[in-house]
Design a protein around this motif. Structure first.
Motif, mmCIF file in Angstrom:
data_model
loop_
_atom_site.group_PDB
_atom_site.id
_atom_site.type_symbol
_atom_site.label_atom_id
_atom_site.label_comp_id
_atom_site.label_asym_id
_atom_site.label_seq_id
_atom_site.Cartn_x
_atom_site.Cartn_y
_atom_site.Cartn_z
ATOM 1 N N TRP A 1 -3.094 56.752 5.444
ATOM 2 C CA TRP A 1 -3.456 56.465 6.832
ATOM 3 C C TRP A 1 -4.824 55.782 6.924
ATOM 4 O O TRP A 1 -5.037 54.882 7.721
ATOM 5 N N ASP B 1 -5.737 56.262 16.854
ATOM 6 C CA ASP B 1 -5.791 57.160 15.698
ATOM 7 C C ASP B 1 -6.688 58.333 16.060
ATOM 8 O O ASP B 1 -7.733 58.131 16.688
ATOM 9 N N LYS C 1 1.821 64.149 16.088
ATOM 10 C CA LYS C 1 2.438 63.388 14.980
ATOM 11 C C LYS C 1 3.944 63.614 15.009
ATOM 12 O O LYS C 1 4.409 64.697 15.414
ATOM 13 N N GLN D 1 1.739 53.258 12.583
ATOM 14 C CA GLN D 1 0.371 53.129 12.057
ATOM 15 C C GLN D 1 -0.402 54.440 12.087
ATOM 16 O O GLN D 1 -1.136 54.765 11.176
ATOM 17 N N SER D 2 -0.215 55.206 13.184
ATOM 18 C CA SER D 2 -0.941 56.488 13.279
ATOM 19 C C SER D 2 0.061 57.618 13.148
ATOM 20 O O SER D 2 0.759 57.690 12.150
ATOM 21 N N LYS E 1 0.524 51.744 4.914
ATOM 22 C CA LYS E 1 0.289 53.184 4.826
ATOM 23 C C LYS E 1 0.895 53.781 3.555
ATOM 24 O O LYS E 1 0.370 54.719 2.974
ATOM 25 N N GLU F 1 -2.614 63.183 6.045
ATOM 26 C CA GLU F 1 -2.928 61.841 5.560
ATOM 27 C C GLU F 1 -1.784 60.857 5.824
ATOM 28 O O GLU F 1 -1.874 59.669 5.526
ATOM 29 N N THR F 2 -0.710 61.334 6.446
ATOM 30 C CA THR F 2 0.335 60.381 6.864
ATOM 31 C C THR F 2 0.107 59.927 8.307
ATOM 32 O O THR F 2 0.893 59.153 8.840
ATOM 33 N N GLY F 3 -0.972 60.415 8.938
ATOM 34 C CA GLY F 3 -1.347 59.901 10.261
ATOM 35 C C GLY F 3 -1.245 60.887 11.402
ATOM 36 O O GLY F 3 -0.281 61.648 11.488
#
Ligand SMILES: Cc1cc2nc3c(=O)[nH]c(=O)nc-3n(C[C@H](O)[C@H](O)[C@H](O)COP(=O)(O)OP(=O)(O)OC[C@H]3O[C@@H](n4cnc5c(N)ncnc54)[C@H](O)[C@@H]3O)c2cc1C
Length: 407
Positions: free
Chosen positions: A226, A280, A73, A84-85, A221, A294-296
């Protein structure tokens, strides 16, 4: 004009046949559902067979060397929220740009159509970020990438696996030197019809505002995290007139608007056709619990030694080692893919007979019962977030889903 392919399950619409045709006899033409298929002009066709020889869809893939798998990340959370991820595409693309190279990916044009575009600056890269759940227009792109490679530029090309494999075929047929070429393919759930997407935008425009639609985000998002599947519709440059909806997401994730060939996708496995595969990292909360976010979080599969070189020493990225079993556990698109849903044909019949609004109610859960339920769920979620940490809520939600599945 006649169609090359009679069996639509065997054409992914990449257009490589047209881009390689020596007499320019093929053009891509939308069918009734809005998906592009090749049409041959019999007056120009010399029957050389180059179109069928160049088609890579369904050809056996080279078994990958031992793949390395990571979870990653972007360190900068603000930047991560723009992806997105976990934002690994941005990190890879930034590296290529900083070395003077160019990046190709699916962007959103000013008229909100989705097409493959070329970026040579960080500003141009912005539109390539985030997933667009519709088949992107590839018209002329392979020739452009080929020209950049012939100028000895470093090129990063990202797309769905069928698009990447098509370009592999293009370079082989054109004898293009690929030593400066890097490819990224997505773990891909399949693509929806550009016509359906266009109809959805028109429907939203008529329904919500007289001000022209300014921006559309397929999966927002910021408002839903996410895992959320809510689209954001923006009608002004200044940030007012924003609407949220789940109509398109409901249709997309129920697969009814997908291209027929996605249900016989030959790339829905762990053998890949690119240097790096990204997606993802679903299931990260079980695989590497302390890396959950949870932000990816991105899943990265390195398929070639070239991919290894590109991924090495990326700046601004937090990385953890993983393995193919953990990364593909919750990915049907790496383990065989999907069958067409039972109501696939009914959807298209209804769409042609009654139009978009009708199918949005029937298949997009756009009737009053679903709207009330959605509002209720949203209110509960917002209240819970005030009292409990997001990871706990996520775990409870998925625990309930798991129990339901187990009956
Ligand atoms: C149609 C579609 C289906 C997907 N299905 C899955 C899935 O089932 N499982 C999974 O793990 N991940 C899936 N993804 C990938 C995932 O959602 C992220 O796009 C990916 O992880 C990259 O995220 P990022 O944060 O690194 O970068 P982002 O900044 O989000 O990067 C976006 C990247 O996706 C490419 N892209 C966006 N839209 C398209 C498009 N329509 N056609 C081709 N390329 C596109 C861009 O060129 C760019 O390279 C899908 C993406 C798309 C577009």
């Amino acid at each position: 004009m006649e169609s090359v392919f009679l069996n639509k399950n065997l054409c992914c619409g990449c257009g490589v046949c047209g881009q390689l045709c020596p007499t320019d006899a093929i053009r891509m033409n939308p069918d009734q559902n809005g998906f592009f298929y090749p049409l041959i002009d019999p007056n120009k066709c010399v029957d050389c067979g180059s179109c069928s020889a160049s088609c890579s869809f369904g050809r056996p893939l080279q078994p990958s060397r031992k793949q390395s798998v990571y979870a990653a990340k972007l360190e900068d959370v603000e930047e991560r929220m723009k992806s997105q991820s976990g934002g690994v595409f941005f990190a890879l693309a930034k590296k290529i740009l900083s070395e003077g190279g160019v990046v190709y990916g699916a962007g959103m044009a000013d008229d909100l159509t989705v097409r493959h575009m070329r970026a040579e600056t960080l500003a141009e890269l912005e539109t390539l970020r985030m997933s667009k759940y519709v088949q992107s227009d590839m018209n002329g792109i392979f020739t452009k990438i080929g020209e950049d490679l012939q100028l000895n530029k470093q090129v990063l090309f990202s797309g769905t696996p069928c698009q990447i494999d098509a370009f592999n075929s293009f370079t082989k047929n054109k004898n293009i030197d690929t030593s400066n070429y890097y490819s990224i393919d997505l773990i891909c759930f399949g693509v929806a019809s550009p016509k359906l997407y266009d109809d959805y935008l028109n429907y939203t425009q008529q329904r919500y505002s007289k001000i022209p639609l300014e921006k559309f985000i397929f999966r927002d998002k910021l408002s839903n995290g996410w895992h959320g599947c809510v689209e954001k519709i923006i009608f002004s440059k200044t940030g007012e007139n924003i609407y949220y909806s789940t109509i398109y997401a409901n249709i997309f994730f129920s697969l009814v608007g997908h291209r027929a060939s996605c249900f016989s996708c030959p790339y829905a496995k762990t053998e890949r056709c690119s240097d790096i595969t990204i997606g993802d990292f679903w299931g990260i909360e079980e695989a590497i619990p302390d890396f959950w976010d949870e932000t990816g979080v991105s899943a990265i599969i390195i398929n070639t030694s070239k991919g290894e070189v590109l991924f090495h020493d990326l700046s601004g990225l937090l990385v953890r080692e993983s393995n193919i079993a953990d990364c593909s556990k919750k990915q049907k698109c790496l383990t065989g893919g999907f069958d067409a849903p039972r109501d696939y044909d009914a959807f298209w019949r209804d769409y042609h007979r009654y139009g978009f609004e009708y199918v949005s109610r029937k298949y997009g859960k756009n009737d009053w019962r679903h709207k009330v339920l959605r509002k209720l769920k949203y209110a509960i979620k917002k209240t819970l977030i005030l009292f409990f940490p997001a990871q706990l809520i996520y775990k409870i939600k998925h625990g309930i889903k798991k129990l339901r599945r187990q009956g």
